[in-house]
Enzyme design. Structure first.
Site: not given
Lengths: 349, 349, 349, 349
Positions: B148-150, B152, B315
């Site tokens: 998942g983005c968070y 990472t 990011q």
């Protein structure tokens, strides 16, 4: 591999040049100058470049620039013309992203930019760098005047109509209602540029007169071979609350011949071999985000009323409207593939 | 040259995969599926791709997918797990950008995603695709659960602290105050997503609980080898009126050892050989725009008070937080240069 | 009807004061000063005021200001303290929207603002203008230090916890992760403020230290009557790409008593009679746009983990965080209805 | 004090009506309907209204509406015309913010809205609610067709030219290049409306034809008394990444008489007594933010070339372009001060 210098590396066209040139397969950027940031690493000012370069800003040193194969001027108007002669003499090519080599008409230049031209002879030999329209001349040029952003959308948006033998349009009827993102105004500490003055807001500016008007007039004269008929066209720019992107909505009255012609096909054929100009299908709505970060201009045509043509022309003002076209011109001048370093796809969303 | 399929090509991670893969030197995208857009050209939906591909959407046809070397699932949760077994059996590798292979804890998966897992065996053999932390396993994997983005931002932001032998921090103290651009919510016709509901606005969401919380907990347990100590960490996401970009502000209490340690050096050494993780100098302020469009995560450390560490981790949620990391994983799986297709510089401004 | 002067009418708090005061039923603005714009009509600079006033900027003339019943200073730090004594002597009340009368601790003032205080005696008698918490003192005050924007969200967000007899929270655990729109930085020609540097971007700033930290510490000490326990709380501000709006996400560890308490009811009762502080129902997500242009602060409470409280506190930084609260204080000082001129509803969308 | 009903209270014009009417000194909103939100408090959906109303949504009940003195329809096209007859019969006045009573030409209505008109007789007696131009008729009206947002900018932008005896302009030359914020498209869960599709982007839409074209044509015919000459004017709308605001750039060719006339004075005199129409000084640049939230339209004139006039006309599309003008019309119908509830100053920044 050629060596490159960039004069004026702290503005948006400067950092955009770096974004493109640092990934270009045949280029090495050796010199990057700034009046104010000497000794500072460029990736300290622009952290997007961290990991991609160790370049530091230096003072403008003409001897260092002469060692380069080509020098880009991403400076205010009036800088390139001071150094062009010396660079040309040293066999260093010059690509100016400001206005010093855009207008052949010296009176217009002095009127709009308030500067006496420093090298009229160099100017006479320089080439106006609208890549698609002046490709062969650009290949031979020593000095390029890289076009203004608005004029690029207008010239590519209208060229097919004026390169025709027959008269399709009434040139004096042209109205250009243009819209630009805020980065077009550059990276300057100016009250009018600050976030809270521009976000969630829209306005026209320069309605009474804008420097790109004479450039558009001269360019259309050159494209069409007609003098005088464009003097009174209208050009009204607007400021859009977005960073990058430019859309010109161009209105032209058609002649009977123009009304009868298949203009969609005319445009498609005119740009059939151009990878950086995209004629979209009928009824398309070109969006600025479709070219965000890409060296691409997209065009759509409409005839919403009889004998009235509307041309929509979009680009990223910092790429095809500035740094990208400059790199495209460099590619032409040095015999590289025209899309070297320019094949990136636009960032959407 | 490998052949690639993308299942679910109408969302933002789908189009971002295409942006990257269409310029990847060792990849050919052969299949692109959509439940709703069969027969439509992808560049009709996403005009940024015009000139770069002739791909059309097709129905999901498992036989066509089996012919690919790797299939990306850029779909809602629950799709990849239905097809993974069959693809693996056909020697087609699977990279899922949804959550089907992120959580090893099936109870948590069912609790947060409301789905019974369709292939627990495949899940057990799958690898969690945080490229920098699981590189060797990823090289051997057949199925990747792309993070998942968070999570990472959190894992890369904290890994150096937990990969150390000595105890530098109090793990139970962690608070993650995270902020994301709107594209993180996907491309959905939802009232909450529309422009006029999000522009010029800021809010927290999911405060009472968010699906990325269990993923963060499980990942930190794996990184640290400690179980149970992360269960009650706080994770509060917020929605920023921007398209792309994610910044996690992470607060951690330091132990005496942590307070005495040179954490800046610890981080710099930990990531010394990582091209996609950038530890910025002390007192830097990482901005999301510095990674716009780039497969890059940037970190900065602060100790504004004794025994309190603040980690800033940014990011592009669609790149290092999704499609870029997926391509990075593909590069690892197929022995390509890890930065193949990922060397682009962020778009600033 | 009272007469009002505004010193420093070219910034955002100045024009916001005008927006409110020009519609106030009991006020007449007689004087508006500017160092740079003398003689210019204010509606020439801010066309939103066209049709609402004929005011022109004048030089700061202390005799003209003395004729006013109250003078607002919407100036940089350090201006109000130079003139306060003389105005007070003339029975003119002073409301300073800068920091001259916020901190009683002179050492902190000099440390953070780099200024020696010009009138420590006046400072001692001045009142900190957090309207809801200091209402009775404000009514009697001659000089008001109008609170900083961030400190307003924090004080109103935490006051119910610290005005209680029993100890509900661990004060030293407080972390304030704050987010502000760009107008909070004022109307200044600064490179860091320009549109293309802030739009579509998010970052933290002032992480190593921010002027509002000592103000928050002093204010919480005053509210709670506890000294020393707040010195090491964390305050990390962030910049949101929006014009107006501020959200503070406040994290606090609860004691056993706090964990057992009904904090939602505590807050609702504490603010039951406050029209400008809104305790939203459990699980609400306060959005900055819900208070755009309104003198309103909204609060929501969450307990996502045992013994951990999250307080969300939003306001319009220019209204309840600046000009609106200043007018509220003026209303208290002159016995007007507290909501006179402040009853407008927020602009949504 | 009159009683008011609002049909369709979940869209942006509905909530904007509430923002204005809840502060109106002579109005009480008794009924608020929604097909989908029956029983829900309106301030739950729009928290900006918290503290200002206890209204709940109800089903559309015609008997309840008949008890109101006036009913606003903030609904999709086609709703008001179903109920207007019954309301008029009950002496309840009707103000429709959709298109049901904008076009007298039934063919055009059916062509552009795909609806057969339900009450042609009521339509014939209804009044087109452009307040400044039809004031006397509005005072007597039972049913008002509130103008479209774009047509309001055009009519007020051109009226002085066409209310003149002599012929100043060539009406067939008119080109309207219009730009609107996204809220103009309403509050709908549509893919085209979502944040990431609109932010940092600009495009034209409806170039081939837009519903406001026939409304503009009919309105200009009524203003000028000329038929047929406006049929082929151009109207090209664009979408701006901002929430509120609309600017129309209008191009018109002047006759010799028009070229010789003092048009600035003509406009100033025409609107000398209009508080909601502001003719700015020559060379002004009206910005949308100067009218944000205000019932105000601002105009500036330019003659950048001989015989060519450019009119810039800005408003807040939700206020003077919708809800504000509706309230202005209500004020006229009930004999209130025309600016009752409408005196608020625009929110800048």
């Amino acid at each position: 591999m050629i060596t490159v210098g960039i004069v004026g590396g702290t503005g948006y066209t400067g950092v955009e040049l770096l974004r493109l040139l640092l990934r270009h397969p045949s280029v090495q950027v050796n010199v990057l100058t700034s009046r104010t940031e000497k000794g500072r690493r460029v990736d300290d000012m622009f952290p997007s470049l961290r990991g991609h370069t160790d370049l530091e800003y230096s003072d403008l040193n003409i001897d260092e620039l002469k060692k380069c194969d080509v020098v880009f001027f991403a400076t205010p108007h009036g800088v390139a013309m001071k150094h062009a002669a010396e660079l040309v003499a040293a066999n260093t090519k010059v690509i100016d992203l400001a206005a010093d080599f855009r207008l052949q008409d010296l009176e217009q230049f002095e009127k709009w930019y308030g500067l006496e031209h420093a090298c009229p002879d160099i100017l006479k030999d320089s080439v106006y760098g609208l890549s698609e329209l002046n490709r062969e001349k650009i290949k031979q040029a020593n000095v390029i005047g890289n076009p203004g952003c608005y004029p690029t959308t207008v010239q590519l948006g209208l060229a097919p109509l004026f390169k025709q033998a027959e008269a399709l349009v009434k040139p004096e009827s042209i109205i250009i209602d243009a819209k630009s993102g805020v980065s077009g105004a550059g990276r300057k500490a100016s009250l009018g540029m600050i976030y809270s003055e521009n976000a969630d807001n829209f306005k026209a500016y320069g309605v009474a007169g804008h420097r790109h008007h004479p450039e558009i007039v001269e360019a259309l004269e050159n494209i069409s071979g007609q003098k005088g008929v464009f003097d009174h066209i209208l050009f009204v720019p607007h400021l859009v609350p977005m960073i990058r992107g430019m859309l010109s909505t161009i209105y032209i009255d058609l002649t009977d011949a123009g009304d009868a012609a298949d203009l969609q096909t005319l445009y498609e054929q005119f740009y059939a071999n151009e990878q950086f100009v995209d004629v979209m299908p009928a009824n398309s709505s070109p969006e600025t985000r479709s070219v965000r970060g890409a060296n691409q201009l997209r065009i759509a045509l409409y005839k919403p009323q009889p004998k009235r043509l509307v041309v929509l022309s979009v680009q990223d003002n910092l790429v095809k409207g500035a740094a990208g076209q400059a790199v495209q011109n460099m590619n032409l001048m040095f015999g590289f593939a025209e899309n070297a370093g320019l094949a990136g796809i636009g960032l959407l969303p």
